[in-house]
Design an enzyme around this catalytic site. Structure first.
Site, PDB file in Angstrom:
ATOM      1  N   GLY A 113       0.831  -1.194   0.000  1.00  0.00           N
ATOM      2  CA  GLY A 113       0.000   0.000   0.000  1.00  0.00           C
ATOM      3  C   GLY A 113       0.867   1.246   0.000  1.00  0.00           C
ATOM      4  N   CYS A 114       0.313   2.365  -0.436  1.00  0.00           N
ATOM      5  CA  CYS A 114       1.122   3.583  -0.585  1.00  0.00           C
ATOM      6  C   CYS A 114       1.602   4.115   0.775  1.00  0.00           C
ATOM      7  CB  CYS A 114       0.358   4.639  -1.370  1.00  0.00           C
ATOM      8  SG  CYS A 114      -1.285   5.032  -0.730  1.00  0.00           S
ATOM      9  N   HIS A 115       0.677   4.436   1.684  1.00  0.00           N
ATOM     10  CA  HIS A 115       1.105   4.907   3.004  1.00  0.00           C
ATOM     11  C   HIS A 115       1.983   3.869   3.696  1.00  0.00           C
ATOM     12  CE1 HIS A 115      -1.694   8.305   2.999  1.00  0.00           C
ATOM     13  NE2 HIS A 115      -2.677   7.488   2.660  1.00  0.00           N
ATOM     14  N   SER A 117       3.984   1.706   2.475  1.00  0.00           N
ATOM     15  CA  SER A 117       5.342   1.620   1.919  1.00  0.00           C
ATOM     16  C   SER A 117       6.302   2.544   2.654  1.00  0.00           C
ATOM     17  CB  SER A 117       5.323   1.974   0.427  1.00  0.00           C
ATOM     18  OG  SER A 117       4.614   1.017  -0.317  1.00  0.00           O
ATOM     19  N   PHE A 277       8.081   9.844  -1.690  1.00  0.00           N
ATOM     20  CA  PHE A 277       7.938   9.084  -2.927  1.00  0.00           C
ATOM     21  C   PHE A 277       6.632   9.514  -3.582  1.00  0.00           C
ATOM     22  CE2 PHE A 277       6.277   6.945   0.740  1.00  0.00           C
ATOM     23  CZ  PHE A 277       5.125   6.277   0.365  1.00  0.00           C
TER      24      PHE A 277
END
Length: 306
Positions: A113-115, A117, A277
């Site tokens: 998942g983005c958060h 990561s 990122f």
């Protein structure tokens, strides 16, 4: 020619994957016509004919897609939340100890998942090294561009008559039940989930995850932590970089890119750990393509922007 299918290619993650892979000459993109994108029989055929299938779908649809596959050679890279902590799936973050080797032969890969990561990139090395004890309860703040909310949120933010409240950052997931919390806990080896405050702001893409820590929960100095990150991230698409923009750090600095930087700032008493990122890059499609590259024996950064 490796055959690649993107199930859910109309969403933000699927579109970015398709855009990146369209430039790769050694890959054959298998595209369903728009009228067949939700046709189960057509999807089943594509999933089973592919060498790699990316699932860019809601959780339940991703679970259904996996059930349609009976070809044992089809490799699945699922970008949904559905399988990130599931048994039999390899977590797609090759920079973490031991995962790159597992990804080389995995047939079921769960994209991070983005958060999650950013949080995992910051905390996992420190837990591994004993700098942070696994029983500690941490706090995490994460600032994201509105593209992280998908097509609906993009339309809301880009509407000419939008609500003026969209002009300022907005905190969400107030019930502390965000879908990334289980992987944040499990992949970092923590006993408890962090207190997590995600924030969406009025810019398209880019992510800045921060974790504040104090000396009483650390067994290392600021310099030790900086050295630990530099030593841990020597390969892959994560690196240490504590440069700033005149003492400020923009959450959109990595918009359009597929790599990540981690850093530690402050002093020995109070430290802020920060990862930057793109929520659509290393936080989604970039990570998925990196995992595909590893699985196919290609250069990890093939087709990516770093």
């Amino acid at each position: 020619m490796h055959k690649i299918f993107i199930d859910g290619s109309a969403g933000t993650t699927g579109l970015r994957i398709r855009e990146r892979l369209s430039e790769c000459r050694d890959l054959e993109l298998m595209i369903l016509p728009d009228e067949l994108r939700k046709d189960t029989a057509a999807r089943r055929e594509m999933l089973n004919k592919s060498d790699i299938s990316f699932l860019c779908l809601p959780d339940q649809a991703a679970i259904e897609a996996v059930s349609l596959i009976d070809n044992p050679d089809t490799v699945v890279i699922d970008t949904s939340t559905a399988h990130r902590t599931a048994e039999g799936w390899t977590y797609g973050m090759p920079e973490l100890t031991g995962l790159r080797e597992q990804l080389k032969s995995a047939t079921r890969i769960a994209n991070p998942g983005c958060h999650a990561s950013g949080f995992i990139a910051l905390i996992r090395p420190l837990v591994e090294l004993g700098i942070i004890k696994r029983e500690r309860v941490l706090s995490c703040f994460s600032l994201t561009g509105y593209s992280g909310g998908g097509k609906k949120m993009i339309a809301e933010y880009e509407a000419q008559d939008r609500d003026p409240l969209f002009d300022a950052p907005r905190i969400y997931a107030l019930t502390q039940a965000h879908k990334h919390l289980p992987e944040m806990k499990q992949l970092c080896g923590l006993d408890k989930e962090p207190v997590f405050s995600p924030i969406v702001a009025d810019y398209y893409s880019g992510m800045e995850v921060s974790v504040p820590v104090t000396r009483d929960i650390l067994s290392a100095s600021l310099k030790d932590i900086q050295t630990a990150y530099r030593d841990y991230y020597k390969s892959g698409l994560i690196r240490y970089d504590d440069s700033t923009e005149g003492g400020l750090i923009s959450a959109s600095a990595f918009s359009g890119r597929d790599d990540m930087v981690v850093a530690a700032y402050g002093n020995d008493d109070r430290i802020t750990l920060i990862a930057r990122f793109d929520n659509l890059g290393k936080g989604a499609s970039g990570a998925a393509i990196q995992n595909m590259n590893i699985r196919l024996g290609l250069d990890e950064a093939e087709g990516l922007i770093i």
